[in-house]
Scaffold this active site. Structure first.
Site, PDB file in Angstrom:
ATOM      1  N   ARG A 170     -12.518   9.739  15.259  1.00  0.00           N
ATOM      2  CA  ARG A 170     -11.406  10.313  14.295  1.00  0.00           C
ATOM      3  C   ARG A 170     -11.867  11.676  14.626  1.00  0.00           C
ATOM      4  NH1 ARG A 170     -10.582  11.784  10.067  1.00  0.00           N
ATOM      5  NH2 ARG A 170     -11.517  10.396   8.852  1.00  0.00           N
TER       6      ARG A 170
ATOM      7  N   GLY B 199      -0.277   4.761   0.142  1.00  0.00           N
ATOM      8  CA  GLY B 199      -1.187   6.109   0.286  1.00  0.00           C
ATOM      9  C   GLY B 199      -0.102   6.826   0.878  1.00  0.00           C
ATOM     10  N   LEU B 200      -1.003   7.273   2.102  1.00  0.00           N
ATOM     11  CA  LEU B 200       0.276   8.548   2.221  1.00  0.00           C
ATOM     12  C   LEU B 200       0.940   7.756   3.942  1.00  0.00           C
ATOM     13  CD1 LEU B 200      -1.951  11.318   3.739  1.00  0.00           C
ATOM     14  CD2 LEU B 200      -0.533  11.504   2.385  1.00  0.00           C
ATOM     15  N   ALA B 201       0.633   6.505   3.607  1.00  0.00           N
ATOM     16  CA  ALA B 201       1.102   6.132   5.143  1.00  0.00           C
ATOM     17  C   ALA B 201       2.443   5.078   4.117  1.00  0.00           C
ATOM     18  CB  ALA B 201       0.343   4.723   5.742  1.00  0.00           C
TER      19      ALA B 201
ATOM     20  N   HIS C  98     -20.005   9.138   9.044  1.00  0.00           N
ATOM     21  CA  HIS C  98     -19.750  10.796   8.827  1.00  0.00           C
ATOM     22  C   HIS C  98     -21.870  11.382   8.353  1.00  0.00           C
ATOM     23  CE1 HIS C  98     -18.359  14.703   6.747  1.00  0.00           C
ATOM     24  NE2 HIS C  98     -17.203  14.284   7.608  1.00  0.00           N
TER      25      HIS C  98
ATOM     26  N   LEU D 163      -4.803  11.980   7.899  1.00  0.00           N
ATOM     27  CA  LEU D 163      -3.925  12.477   7.181  1.00  0.00           C
ATOM     28  C   LEU D 163      -2.384  12.917   7.944  1.00  0.00           C
ATOM     29  CD1 LEU D 163      -5.021  15.211   4.851  1.00  0.00           C
ATOM     30  CD2 LEU D 163      -4.827  12.970   4.638  1.00  0.00           C
TER      31      LEU D 163
ATOM     32  N   GLY E  25       0.813  -1.202   0.255  1.00  0.00           N
ATOM     33  CA  GLY E  25      -0.051   0.051   0.044  1.00  0.00           C
ATOM     34  C   GLY E  25       0.601   1.267   0.261  1.00  0.00           C
TER      35      GLY E  25
ATOM     36  N   SER F   4     -18.076  18.146   2.605  1.00  0.00           N
ATOM     37  CA  SER F   4     -16.755  18.785   3.476  1.00  0.00           C
ATOM     38  C   SER F   4     -18.565  18.663   5.061  1.00  0.00           C
ATOM     39  CB  SER F   4     -16.233  20.222   3.263  1.00  0.00           C
ATOM     40  OG  SER F   4     -15.775  20.022   4.490  1.00  0.00           O
TER      41      SER F   4
ATOM     42  N   ARG G 283     -19.310  14.952  14.848  1.00  0.00           N
ATOM     43  CA  ARG G 283     -19.778  13.513  13.968  1.00  0.00           C
ATOM     44  C   ARG G 283     -20.878  12.512  14.524  1.00  0.00           C
ATOM     45  NH1 ARG G 283     -14.122  12.914  10.228  1.00  0.00           N
ATOM     46  NH2 ARG G 283     -13.980  14.850   9.351  1.00  0.00           N
TER      47      ARG G 283
END
Lengths: 642, 259
Positions: free
Chosen positions: A439, A42-44, A266, A445, A40, A284, A334
């Protein structure tokens, strides 16, 4: 067995500094003798792969798309938190830590969350140095905004595309290391299994999505950076191919799965409009700063259209969030906003053709501030809404409904981000560690990049340094051949079923069960029923799955079926975990555990722990190990938004 | 209007694999809700085909919110379809008329070989990025984020370029199959920002060299790329890329290459 979280001793603010000094180092000349598999990007994953390669490790990185730039991190809109206190409004590392622990409803580890807050500032420095074009003021310095109800402005952003810009930053770092040859990037390859030798992870088995070729890749350590499992619900804000298979395969090889029932739903998504629907689109949550949420007071106006809603007199509207939560109003967190939307729809007061939607109305804001001001703030979101629904939010109220967005649960990891399987690590959304039961906005992010850039590069040394030097991992070990054979066997089995239901047919059924019984609101009977239904659905899957073609080609139906097979098992574990946790906390609302006013009621005496589940074998109940959470720096309080 | 449905005909390019022969196949999809996205309509077609025992139409897609750049599709002769400034996944069926025939093709460019049906291999873009689409720094040891002030207008211009999603519509639209808009977006982003200035010369040269070696054509300023770009990236970035290249090609060393 017990789980060793390896949280360093000492005062909270000194733990990470001390730990960095205490972890074993690998000599720079020796790093090149080790190979790390990163699944993977992605960001991580991209940040970890790039950084480990910079340090000198050889990296084999994998993604199932045609480029690391496609990972779903790219879709994050709002921003990234960091305790820079550039706005001089009272932010600090401790405040970010405190907000995150409280927001997670006290179900995460103090030490991990404090470390996250500490490294948050370094992330922003790193991204800016890469050329990430964050928003700036006219003075040329970085701009911040308040996000997700935070009382300080600590969110950095790049228009409405923060995730994209951060991912492209990490992708650029990764591209640089691919160019040096230190990272070998494998595109369109999906992990099918983790390979363990003598209980330690030694690599993975993948399927080439273009040719179908099944092959092994060996590494001294393996990092799973494979995101969350929200698509167990079929409909979510996740990308179409986002899946839980890597984590699930790790679970079946002995890694513990922690808090699987913690799902974030969400509140502001575009509602479902038909059976053909493939995914849900997030709007958003910044919209709740000016939009007012309401439904009709009277059930006779159920399913009212947006066009008719404009004509409904004020006295016939119920602005239920403002009514129930006078101090936070439309800005409640949320989980609270989502649950309330479900409640009013369950009462028969939902709006739109399905009756499963509530209004988010900007009429008052437009009257107060003028259309131009509202357009400047939300113009792109209003355009996107109109593009999808054909309704114009300047003229009629938006319709929204909650949707599955993020999974806080994931593979259990210790302070070093290591699972309980030596050599196997989990980063980003794939692990469970930092967000507790809920979260906060702009924190995903932050966590992905913290894990990849600033945590794993230090902590992995502690394991690598224990390995014998100069010993290459050997793909010829029989464990690899066995894992390849098992993967091939799974595929052959699915292709041989030749039933009548497509993977999507069956996945939608699973989604309905999960949403109905393990969604925004859960109870004992419902969860017991869901477990039976999922077991029946697995039988149906194994009897009636329809596939076409062979393994040795591009076969997207087969890809779906493999992911679904894992979701059908993971869904059951979520239900088991939700059943076990008979308290309400964060996104997990058990109807049996609520206050007199219908709010979530935590039971800290009974459930102040991480539920880590271990695979016990086919057809056996999973084994629960509890990691008790210790709070030395914050006082546990019941959240109140009244 | 909600609830309204249409019937449509499709002509779709089918190709079993790279280098294999392909042809258009015709399909009909009835009772298509106008609220469906174009890709959801294809999902419906694929479910129908699968149930009939036929191989579904393969196409690339993932986020379905217009940001991952995975979806492609040449629809009625235009990359990402008839509307402006959106990707295929954001195109909705209300754009089409009842009874209309819609022609669907993959990106066409020799640097983007077809993998299957409507899926193409865009890894040439990867290699262009790898040639120089970055700032050569390592993790850690960087200055504080607010150490360098960057004028808002400069940051905004960098962001305009940085929005590129790497979908390849620019290549598909270009009669020369040029990837100059894609390449320019990255070069331009890093050329205007102070962080990117140290490597301007080598970046422009390396990325363009890679662009040409992948088999993408030259830019002849027709502007087709800009017209179809779902992120509306301007060809003024190509002008900047050309300036960067010219300057790089004619300057002897990086010594006097300071602004």
């Amino acid at each position: 067995m017990s789980l060793e979280s390896k949280i360093p001793a000492g005062p909270l603010a000194e733990k990470w500094e001390k730990h960095k000094f205490n972890v074993k180092l690998v000599n720079p000349a020796n790093k090149r003798k080790f190979t790390i598999v990163v699944v993977g990007t992605g960001l991580a994953g991209a940040s970890a792969a790039a950084t480990l390669a910079e340090l000198g490790y050889n990296v084999e990185a994998f993604c199932f798309q045609d480029s690391p730039r496609r990972a779903h991190s790219i879709a994050a809109q709002g921003g990234i938190n960091a305790a820079k206190n550039y706005q001089n409004d009272g932010d600090s590392v401790f405040r970010l830590f405190y907000d995150t622990i409280k927001g997670g409803d006290y179900r995460s580890r103090e030490a991990n969350v404090h470390r996250l807050a500490e490294v948050s500032t370094e992330i922003i420095d790193q991204c800016v140095a890469q050329g990430v074009p964050f928003a700036r003021d006219y003075g040329g310095l970085l701009d911040n905004r308040s996000f997700g109800g935070a009382q300080v402005s600590r969110t950095f952003y790049a228009r409405g595309q923060t995730g994209q810009q951060l991912l492209l930053g990490a992708y650029s770092a990764l591209s640089k290391m691919i160019n040096t040859g230190k990272v070998k990037m494998h595109l369109r390859k999906e992990m099918l299994d983790v390979v363990t030798v003598d209980g330690a992870a030694k690599g993975i088995v993948t399927r080439d999505l273009v040719t179908g070729k099944i092959e092994s890749h060996a590494g001294h350590a393996t990092l799973l950076c494979t995101g969350g499992y929200g698509n167990v619900f079929f409909l979510s804000t996740n990308a179409m191919a986002s899946n839980g298979s890597a984590a699930w395969r790790a679970y079946k090889k002995g890694a513990k799965f922690a808090n699987p029932c913690f799902t974030q739903i969400h509140p502001t998504c575009i509602p479902v409009h038909g059976d053909y629907q493939s995914k849900l689109t997030l709007m958003s949550e910044s919209l709740r700063n000016d939009g007012r949420v309401w439904v009709p007071k009277d059930k006779k106006n159920q399913k009212i259209t947006a066009a008719n809603a404009v004509k409904l007199p004020e006295e016939e509207r119920d602005y239920y969030l403002e009514r129930r939560y006078p101090s936070f109003g439309n800005l409640v967190p949320r989980d609270v906003a989502s649950r309330n939307a479900k409640m009013v729809c369950d009462e028969g007061r939902g709006v739109g053709v399905t009756g499963l939607a509530v209004f988010l109305d900007f009429a008052d804001a437009i009257k107060r501030d003028g259309k131009a001001t509202i357009a400047a703030k939300y113009g792109n979101l209003f355009d996107m809404y109109k593009q999808i629904t054909d309704d114009d939010p300047y003229e009629v109220p938006m319709m929204i409904y909650p949707a599955v967005h993020y999974t806080m649960g994931g593979l259990w990891v210790d302070y070093n981000l290591s699972t309980n399987v030596p050599g196997l690590y989990a980063l980003g959304e794939a692990n469970f560690s930092d967000h507790g039961a809920n979260r906060l906005g702009a924190s995903a992010l932050m966590q992905g990049l913290a894990d990849g850039y600033f945590v794993i590069p230090y902590t992995i040394g502690d394991y690598i340094a224990t390995l014998p030097l100069g010993k290459a991992v050997d793909k010829s070990h029989p464990a690899f051949a066995e894992a390849e054979k098992a993967a091939q066997g799974r595929i052959d089995k699915l292709l041989s079923i030749k039933g009548n239901q497509t993977p999507d047919d069956l996945h939608k059924k699973l989604g309905h069960i999960m949403w109905e019984y393990c969604g925004m609101s859960r109870n004992k009977e419902g969860l017991e029923k869901a477990r039976g239904l999922i077991q029946e659905l697995r039988v149906e899957f194994n009897r009636d799955l329809k596939l076409i073609g062979s393994n040795e080609e591009l076969n997207m139906t087969l890809e779906k079926a493999l992911r679904l097979e894992d979701f059908l098992e993971l869904g059951e574990l979520m239900v088991i975990d939700a059943h076990n946790r008979s308290e309400s906390c964060g996104g997990h609302f058990r109807e049996e555990s609520q206050t007199e006013e219908g709010e979530a009621l935590r039971k800290d005496d009974e459930f102040n722990y991480v539920a880590a589940w271990g695979y016990a074998g086919e057809g056996k109940d999973p084994e629960l190990t509890k990691e008790v959470l210790e709070f030395e720096n914050v006082k546990l309080t019941q959240r109140s938004y009244k | 209007m909600a609830g309204e449905t249409i019937n449509i005909k499709l002509k779709i390019w089918r190709q079993a694999g790279q280098g294999k022969p392909g042809k258009f196949e015709s399909y009909e999809v009835n009772d298509v809700s106008v609220d469906m996205s174009f890709l959801e309509m294809l999902d419906v077609l694929n479910e129908n085909e699968l149930k009939k025992g036929n191989d579904p139409v393969h196409f690339d897609h993932d986020c379905r919110e217009g940001i991952c750049g995975m979806c492609s599709l040449y629809i009625n002769g235009k990359p990402h379809g008839p509307k402006h400034g959106i990707t295929t996944c954001q195109l909705h069926m209300r754009t089409f008329k009842n009874g209309e025939t819609i022609v669907v093709e993959p990106w066409r460019a020799s640097a983007f070989p077809v993998l299957k049906d409507l899926m193409v291999d865009r890894t040439a873009f990867e290699r262009i990025q790898q040639a120089g689409g970055y700032v050569t720094i390592s993790t850690g040891g960087v200055p504080d984020a607010n150490e360098i002030a960057i004028p808002k207008t400069v940051a905004d211009e960098a962001m305009d370029a940085a929005q590129c999603i790497g979908c390849g519509a620019c290549v598909a639209a270009c009669k020369n199959a040029s990837a100059m808009l894609f390449t320019a977006a990255k070069v331009s982003q890093l050329a205007v920002l102070p962080q990117g200035k140290a490597e301007r010369k080598r970046r422009a040269l390396a990325m363009l060299e890679q662009h040409d070696s992948e088999g993408f054509g030259a830019c002849t300023n027709t502007g087709a790329c800009e017209a179809v770009c779902p992120k509306e990236i301007s060809i003024t970035h190509i002008a900047r890329l050309n300036r960067e290249f010219t300057r790089a090609a004619f300057s002897g060393s990086e010594t006097d290459y300071t602004n």
